[in-house]
Design a protein around this motif. Structure first.
Motif, PDB file in Angstrom:
ATOM      1  N   ASP A   1       1.925   0.168 -11.172  1.00 48.24           N
ATOM      2  CA  ASP A   1       0.289   0.113 -10.663  1.00 48.24           C
ATOM      3  C   ASP A   1       0.677  -1.504 -10.269  1.00 48.24           C
ATOM      4  OD1 ASP A   1      -1.157   2.620 -10.313  1.00 48.24           O
ATOM      5  OD2 ASP A   1      -1.390   1.870 -12.348  1.00 48.24           O
TER       6      ASP A   1
ATOM      7  N   GLY B   1       2.761   1.380  -3.458  1.00 49.06           N
ATOM      8  CA  GLY B   1       1.784   2.269  -4.105  1.00 49.06           C
ATOM      9  C   GLY B   1       1.769   3.024  -4.549  1.00 49.06           C
ATOM     10  N   ASP B   2       1.413   4.260  -3.829  1.00 47.61           N
ATOM     11  CA  ASP B   2       1.603   5.234  -3.465  1.00 47.61           C
ATOM     12  C   ASP B   2       2.837   6.501  -3.446  1.00 47.61           C
ATOM     13  OD1 ASP B   2      -0.911   5.468  -3.023  1.00 47.61           O
ATOM     14  OD2 ASP B   2      -1.358   5.624  -0.994  1.00 47.61           O
ATOM     15  N   ILE B   3       3.462   5.509  -3.760  1.00 50.64           N
ATOM     16  CA  ILE B   3       5.086   6.318  -3.857  1.00 50.64           C
ATOM     17  C   ILE B   3       5.711   6.201  -5.329  1.00 50.64           C
ATOM     18  CG2 ILE B   3       7.681   6.428  -3.122  1.00 50.64           C
ATOM     19  CD1 ILE B   3       6.430   5.953  -0.769  1.00 50.64           C
TER      20      ILE B   3
ATOM     21  N   ARG C   1       9.171  11.809  -2.684  1.00 54.36           N
ATOM     22  CA  ARG C   1       8.038  10.744  -3.001  1.00 54.36           C
ATOM     23  C   ARG C   1       9.697  10.021  -3.213  1.00 54.36           C
ATOM     24  NH1 ARG C   1       3.665   8.925  -5.903  1.00 54.36           N
ATOM     25  NH2 ARG C   1       2.338  10.787  -6.631  1.00 54.36           N
TER      26      ARG C   1
ATOM     27  N   ARG D   1      10.641   9.689   0.810  1.00 55.88           N
ATOM     28  CA  ARG D   1       9.371   8.754   1.619  1.00 55.88           C
ATOM     29  C   ARG D   1       9.957   7.284   1.542  1.00 55.88           C
ATOM     30  NH1 ARG D   1       3.698   9.498  -1.110  1.00 55.88           N
ATOM     31  NH2 ARG D   1       2.881   7.956   0.837  1.00 55.88           N
TER      32      ARG D   1
ATOM     33  N   LEU E   1       0.856  -1.627  -0.271  1.00 57.16           N
ATOM     34  CA  LEU E   1       0.075   0.286  -0.399  1.00 57.16           C
ATOM     35  C   LEU E   1       1.208   0.840   0.302  1.00 57.16           C
ATOM     36  CD1 LEU E   1      -2.774  -0.633   2.505  1.00 57.16           C
ATOM     37  CD2 LEU E   1      -2.878  -0.513   0.405  1.00 57.16           C
ATOM     38  N   LYS E   2       1.884   1.420   0.333  1.00 57.08           N
ATOM     39  CA  LYS E   2       3.139   2.359   0.945  1.00 57.08           C
ATOM     40  C   LYS E   2       3.296   3.052  -0.517  1.00 57.08           C
ATOM     41  CE  LYS E   2       7.383   3.733   3.052  1.00 57.08           C
ATOM     42  NZ  LYS E   2       8.283   3.741   4.415  1.00 57.08           N
TER      43      LYS E   2
ATOM     44  N   ARG F   1      -7.083  -0.661  -8.163  1.00 60.40           N
ATOM     45  CA  ARG F   1      -5.826  -0.530  -8.664  1.00 60.40           C
ATOM     46  C   ARG F   1      -6.249  -1.170 -10.060  1.00 60.40           C
ATOM     47  NH1 ARG F   1      -1.740   2.627  -7.309  1.00 60.40           N
ATOM     48  NH2 ARG F   1      -1.253   3.851  -6.234  1.00 60.40           N
TER      49      ARG F   1
END
Length: 212
Positions: A61, A55-57, A94, A97, A52-53, A193
């Protein structure tokens, strides 16, 4: 003879890749160890949280995934257009992070003055980070390393936790579609996604894999 991973990834041929990581030393990612009686279901949560982490960085996909007892399946889709659309600041933010970056990239995101002799190094770092944020090898590294550290700490040992990454590039086909549906049926976490053209193939109740 195995081919280098850089020669296996070709965005021009296909953006979708099936990745598989297997653990070593009879370790577990999920389920019960019949010899010790210990349950490892919580490790699936480690994988899902990290996915989940990431996928946002990353500009990658997560089409589907499945956590098995001793290995992990992922179907990933590289979105190179998304990576190229990010501003330099967004790319660096990004990357930070996940990793510390350099003194110059830290100055850049903190709004400090970048000296003229530092501009070239900053541009190089941004280009490098942008490339890595759409790179499957870096995605899997960012996924596997934290899990390996947590597992080794829990098992009170050191050394390799993962055997390595197996990467398969396959053209879109009914067989490929069947793999996606099977993997997707294992979890509801990444519904947002899933490729739109595959969503109708999934049972709303997730009672099993649909026959294609």
């Amino acid at each position: 003879m195995p081919r280098p991973r850089r020669t296996q990834v070709s965005i021009e041929d296909t953006p979708m890749y099936h990745c598989c990581s297997r653990v070593t030393r009879r370790a577990y990612l999920f389920g019960d160890d019949k010899f010790t009686g210990k349950n490892y279901d919580h490790r699936r949560g480690w994988v899902e949280s990290q996915l989940l982490k990431l996928g946002d960085i990353f500009a990658i996909d997560i089409a589907a995934y499945a956590v098995m007892s001793n290995h992990l399946h992922l179907v990933l889709q590289i979105d190179i257009y998304q990576a190229n659309s990010w501003s330099d600041r967004e790319v660096v933010e990004r990357w930070h992070r996940l990793f510390k970056g350099t003194d110059i990239t830290q100055k850049f995101v903190n709004g400090e003055v970048i000296e003229s002799h530092e501009v070239t190094r900053l541009k190089y770092a941004v280009a490098q980070y942008r490339s890595r944020l759409s790179d499957i090898s870096w995605f899997m590294r960012a996924l596997n390393e934290p899990i390996a550290r947590m597992a080794n700490k829990e098992d009170n040992c050191t050394g390799r936790f993962w055997e390595g990454l197996a990467l398969k590039a396959k053209p879109y086909s009914m067989k490929w579609q069947s793999l996606l549906v099977w993997l997707m049926s294992t979890s509801t976490q990444f519904e947002r996604r899933w490729p739109k053209h595959l969503r109708p193939l999934i049972s709303p109740a997730f009672n099993g894999v649909l026959k294609l």
